[in-house]
Design a protein around this motif. Structure first.
Motif, mmCIF file in Angstrom:
data_model
loop_
_atom_site.group_PDB
_atom_site.id
_atom_site.type_symbol
_atom_site.label_atom_id
_atom_site.label_comp_id
_atom_site.label_asym_id
_atom_site.label_seq_id
_atom_site.Cartn_x
_atom_site.Cartn_y
_atom_site.Cartn_z
ATOM 1 N N GLU A 1 0.825 -1.204 0.000
ATOM 2 C CA GLU A 1 0.000 0.000 0.000
ATOM 3 C C GLU A 1 0.866 1.264 0.000
ATOM 4 O O GLU A 1 0.507 2.269 -0.635
ATOM 5 C CB GLU A 1 -0.935 -0.002 1.212
ATOM 6 N N ILE A 2 1.986 1.226 0.697
ATOM 7 C CA ILE A 2 2.911 2.367 0.649
ATOM 8 C C ILE A 2 3.361 2.599 -0.788
ATOM 9 O O ILE A 2 3.360 3.735 -1.276
ATOM 10 C CB ILE A 2 4.131 2.125 1.559
ATOM 11 N N ALA A 3 3.737 1.518 -1.468
ATOM 12 C CA ALA A 3 4.181 1.634 -2.865
ATOM 13 C C ALA A 3 3.067 2.205 -3.732
ATOM 14 O O ALA A 3 3.315 3.055 -4.599
ATOM 15 C CB ALA A 3 4.623 0.266 -3.379
ATOM 16 N N ARG A 4 1.832 1.754 -3.515
ATOM 17 C CA ARG A 4 0.709 2.239 -4.321
ATOM 18 C C ARG A 4 0.477 3.722 -4.076
ATOM 19 O O ARG A 4 0.286 4.504 -5.028
ATOM 20 C CB ARG A 4 -0.560 1.461 -3.974
ATOM 21 N N GLN A 5 0.500 4.135 -2.820
ATOM 22 C CA GLN A 5 0.250 5.542 -2.510
ATOM 23 C C GLN A 5 1.378 6.441 -3.008
ATOM 24 O O GLN A 5 1.129 7.565 -3.466
ATOM 25 C CB GLN A 5 0.041 5.730 -1.010
ATOM 26 N N VAL A 6 2.612 5.961 -2.931
ATOM 27 C CA VAL A 6 3.739 6.736 -3.448
ATOM 28 C C VAL A 6 3.576 6.953 -4.951
ATOM 29 O O VAL A 6 3.764 8.068 -5.463
ATOM 30 C CB VAL A 6 5.080 6.030 -3.138
ATOM 31 N N ALA A 7 3.218 5.902 -5.683
ATOM 32 C CA ALA A 7 3.012 6.025 -7.127
ATOM 33 C C ALA A 7 1.866 6.992 -7.426
ATOM 34 O O ALA A 7 1.946 7.797 -8.369
ATOM 35 C CB ALA A 7 2.723 4.651 -7.728
ATOM 36 N N TYR A 8 0.813 6.934 -6.626
ATOM 37 C CA TYR A 8 -0.341 7.810 -6.827
ATOM 38 C C TYR A 8 0.033 9.270 -6.602
ATOM 39 O O TYR A 8 -0.340 10.155 -7.398
ATOM 40 C CB TYR A 8 -1.465 7.400 -5.880
ATOM 41 N N VAL A 9 0.764 9.545 -5.515
ATOM 42 C CA VAL A 9 1.183 10.929 -5.238
ATOM 43 C C VAL A 9 2.070 11.455 -6.354
ATOM 44 O O VAL A 9 1.916 12.599 -6.805
ATOM 45 C CB VAL A 9 1.909 11.020 -3.874
ATOM 46 N N ASN A 10 3.014 10.630 -6.825
ATOM 47 C CA ASN A 10 3.873 11.054 -7.937
ATOM 48 C C ASN A 10 3.045 11.410 -9.171
ATOM 49 O O ASN A 10 3.307 12.404 -9.853
ATOM 50 C CB ASN A 10 4.872 9.949 -8.281
ATOM 51 N N ALA B 1 8.491 17.163 -7.844
ATOM 52 C CA ALA B 1 9.470 16.280 -7.218
ATOM 53 C C ALA B 1 8.977 14.836 -7.328
ATOM 54 O O ALA B 1 7.827 14.583 -7.689
ATOM 55 C CB ALA B 1 9.674 16.664 -5.764
ATOM 56 N N GLU B 2 9.844 13.889 -7.001
ATOM 57 C CA GLU B 2 9.466 12.472 -7.112
ATOM 58 C C GLU B 2 9.799 11.731 -5.817
ATOM 59 O O GLU B 2 10.925 11.776 -5.331
ATOM 60 C CB GLU B 2 10.182 11.805 -8.278
ATOM 61 N N PHE B 3 8.774 11.063 -5.289
ATOM 62 C CA PHE B 3 8.981 10.175 -4.148
ATOM 63 C C PHE B 3 9.567 8.859 -4.651
ATOM 64 O O PHE B 3 9.217 8.386 -5.735
ATOM 65 C CB PHE B 3 7.662 9.883 -3.439
ATOM 66 N N GLU B 4 10.459 8.268 -3.849
ATOM 67 C CA GLU B 4 11.014 6.966 -4.207
ATOM 68 C C GLU B 4 10.792 5.987 -3.059
ATOM 69 O O GLU B 4 11.021 6.310 -1.892
ATOM 70 C CB GLU B 4 12.519 7.068 -4.500
ATOM 71 N N PHE B 5 10.328 4.797 -3.427
ATOM 72 C CA PHE B 5 10.101 3.720 -2.458
ATOM 73 C C PHE B 5 10.169 2.402 -3.210
ATOM 74 O O PHE B 5 9.638 2.284 -4.315
ATOM 75 C CB PHE B 5 8.729 3.865 -1.794
ATOM 76 N N LEU C 1 0.739 7.953 4.708
ATOM 77 C CA LEU C 1 2.058 7.335 4.540
ATOM 78 C C LEU C 1 2.741 7.159 5.888
ATOM 79 O O LEU C 1 3.343 6.126 6.161
ATOM 80 C CB LEU C 1 2.932 8.168 3.607
ATOM 81 N N ARG C 2 2.644 8.173 6.732
ATOM 82 C CA ARG C 2 3.246 8.050 8.058
ATOM 83 C C ARG C 2 2.562 6.933 8.853
ATOM 84 O O ARG C 2 3.222 6.131 9.518
ATOM 85 C CB ARG C 2 3.150 9.362 8.834
ATOM 86 N N GLY C 3 1.221 6.881 8.775
ATOM 87 C CA GLY C 3 0.506 5.833 9.493
ATOM 88 C C GLY C 3 0.895 4.451 9.021
ATOM 89 O O GLY C 3 1.059 3.524 9.825
ATOM 90 N N LEU C 4 1.081 4.279 7.709
ATOM 91 C CA LEU C 4 1.466 2.976 7.166
ATOM 92 C C LEU C 4 2.865 2.581 7.618
ATOM 93 O O LEU C 4 3.113 1.417 7.967
ATOM 94 C CB LEU C 4 1.387 3.013 5.643
ATOM 95 N N PHE C 5 3.796 3.517 7.607
ATOM 96 C CA PHE C 5 5.137 3.212 8.099
ATOM 97 C C PHE C 5 5.108 2.870 9.595
ATOM 98 O O PHE C 5 5.853 2.004 10.052
ATOM 99 C CB PHE C 5 6.082 4.394 7.856
ATOM 100 N N GLU C 6 4.234 3.547 10.342
ATOM 101 C CA GLU C 6 4.097 3.253 11.768
ATOM 102 C C GLU C 6 3.625 1.808 11.972
ATOM 103 O O GLU C 6 4.120 1.096 12.853
ATOM 104 C CB GLU C 6 3.092 4.229 12.388
ATOM 105 N N VAL C 7 2.678 1.374 11.140
ATOM 106 C CA VAL C 7 2.182 -0.007 11.255
ATOM 107 C C VAL C 7 3.263 -1.000 10.845
ATOM 108 O O VAL C 7 3.505 -1.992 11.544
ATOM 109 C CB VAL C 7 0.920 -0.197 10.386
#
Length: 487
Positions: free
Chosen positions: A160-169, A238-242, A287-293
């Motif tokens: 889900e982190i990967a999906r959200q990062v791609a969506y934000v980009n 800018a571009e997020f990377e994950f 994104l922060r919540g997902l990393f916390e989990v």
């Protein structure tokens, strides 16, 4: 005033009120359209050679409340973070199971205690010994299942982190393109309202994922930055990377950012992983919540369930006859057929000792000791009682569990479950509070920028009156001109 001037003023008035009517009608048509901002045609007077030359529509403006919108977007990020955390903790509590769930750890502990008690009362019963073997295997399997559920949760969150990062980009690129459209439209003197509305709608789509602040520019563009100052959009996006992990195992841990472990989050190469260690770390949002989990809550639970598995091994090691366990081996429960190593993922490796499982092992070992060689003594139930007491004796709970006091095994897991369920309830209540706050801000923003149907209908009446007045002026001018021509 000459008749020509009067006619010109009335004509410009008709054009202006016609545009106002069009804008007002559009507002009324979108009264129930989510995210629609009220439009208003702003008029200005026209001067010709220093004299009044009528009116014109200077611009069509969107109703905005920048401060309220900024607060609402910050609230979006807080709700997004809390929603991710609450969903993660719910899945953790579901993995553990409740006291009424027949597949839960608590139920398996209880079933084993019942089977051990029956075997202690019937030491020579093969059926009783087999019931103990089944209950022991079920308990080990329950630990294995919980471990698998936690890894599955971490894998789902990582995906889900990967999906959200791609969506934000993707959204940042589209916002950048709309920025250019706004700037071009603005530069040629046309109204960029519709492009601005589309752009703001896209910004709203990612405000729950990453905490944003919008920085308006003189040419109509907006720059975007996180609330900690990391620039997301200036002249370029800018571009997020994950990097998503293919498979996540219990020993994979981002804590400390170990090379070759799980991926962090970077922005144009700069680390902004939401772990509070960096100046520009993401401080809220889903994104922060997902990393916390993924990196905190699930790993804390992994440590707890591993500690509980190790505590179970230790309990039953103590039940074995003194000196009977060979070095490096264990009693009834083992860490993949060896003594507990304490390594991460112990709950996933927990097994019943092969020595008591037919056909390679024997149920007789449940009557005298897992590693004891020979034939059980008829009528002797000392070992069976030791096994029962291993589960019912009160011991100090492992520190990792967060459980205080001296408890039996069943009471310990019940208390642990109560803590986990309490945490899940707390996170749900916290989400409810933040959602209510967000709803209030959404309503406040809607009141400031949305369509008030009563106001628009009243305004439409005034516009119709103004239109009729201008039309009447033209009619009177026409009548006067006709009269003059007839003289």
């Amino acid at each position: 005033m000459s008749l020509n001037v009067a006619a010109n003023n009335a004509n410009t008035g008709l054009a202006a009120t016609s545009k106002q009517a069009q804008v007002t009608a559009n507002n009324i048509a979108n009264v129930n359209t989510e995210g629609y901002d009220r439009r208003e045609a702003r008029l200005e007077s026209v001067a010709i050679d220093g004299k009044g030359g009528g009116v014109r529509v200077a611009s069509v403006d969107r109703a905005q409340s920048l401060a309220v919108t900024a607060d609402r977007r910050r609230s979006d990020a807080e709700v997004g973070e809390q929603a991710a955390i609450s969903a993660g903790v719910d899945r953790i509590s579901q993995a553990l199971g409740g006291p009424d769930d027949p597949t839960s750890l608590f139920a398996k502990y209880d079933a084993l205690e019942t089977a051990l008690r029956s075997m202690a009362d019937q030491p020579e019963s093969t059926l009783a010994r087999n019931s103990v073997l089944v209950a022991s295997t079920d308990l080990a399997d329950a630990f294995n299942t919980v471990n698998s559920d936690i890894q599955r949760l971490r894998q789902d969150v990582d995906d889900e982190i990967a999906r959200q990062v791609a969506y934000v980009n993707e959204m940042l690129v589209e916002i950048d393109e709309l920025n250019e459209q706004v700037s071009k439209t603005f530069s040629i003197g046309q109204n960029p309202t519709e492009y601005e509305a589309q752009r703001d709608a896209l910004i709203d789509k990612i405000s729950s994922i990453v905490p944003l602040q919008s920085l308006p520019q003189n040419d109509g563009q907006v720059f975007l930055a996180t609330t900690t100052g990391a620039m997301l959009l200036t002249s370029n996006a800018a571009e997020f990377e994950f990097t998503a992990a293919g498979v996540i195992t219990a020993d994979m841990d981002y804590r400390g950012g170990a090379p070759g472990s799980l991926s962090g989050l970077t922005l144009n190469g700069g680390d902004i992983t939401p772990d509070d260690t960096g100046v520009q770390s993401v401080v809220s949002g889903s994104l922060r919540g997902l990393f916390e989990v993924r990196d905190v809550l699930s790993l804390e639970f992994q440590d707890q369930i591993d500690a509980l598995a190790e505590e179970l091994i230790t309990r039953f090691d103590a039940a074995e006859p003194a000196g009977s366990i060979p070095v490096g081996e264990a009693g009834l429960f083992t860490d993949n057929q060896v003594a507990s190593t304490g390594a991460a993922g112990l709950a996933g490796r927990l097994q019943v000792n092969d020595l008591v499982i037919p056909p390679g092992g024997s149920l007789d070992q449940l009557a005298q000791g897992v590693h004891v060689v020979g034939t059980p003594v008829a009528g002797d139930n000392d070992y069976e009682i030791n096994l029962l007491e291993a589960l019912t004796n009160q011991t100090t709970a492992p520190a990792a569990l967060g459980v205080t006091g001296v408890l039996s095994a069943s009471d310990m897991v019940a208390e642990f479950g109560s803590i986990i369920f309490g945490e899940a309830q707390f996170e749900r209540e916290r989400l409810s509070v933040r959602s209510a706050q967000n709803t209030t801000l959404v309503e406040t923003e809607a009141e400031a920028t949305g369509v008030d149907l009563d106001y628009e209908l009243q305004n439409l009446t005034l516009i119709q009156t103004a239109y009729a007045a201008n039309a009447r002026v033209l009619q009177v001018v026409d009548e006067m001109l006709r009269t003059l021509l007839e003289i």
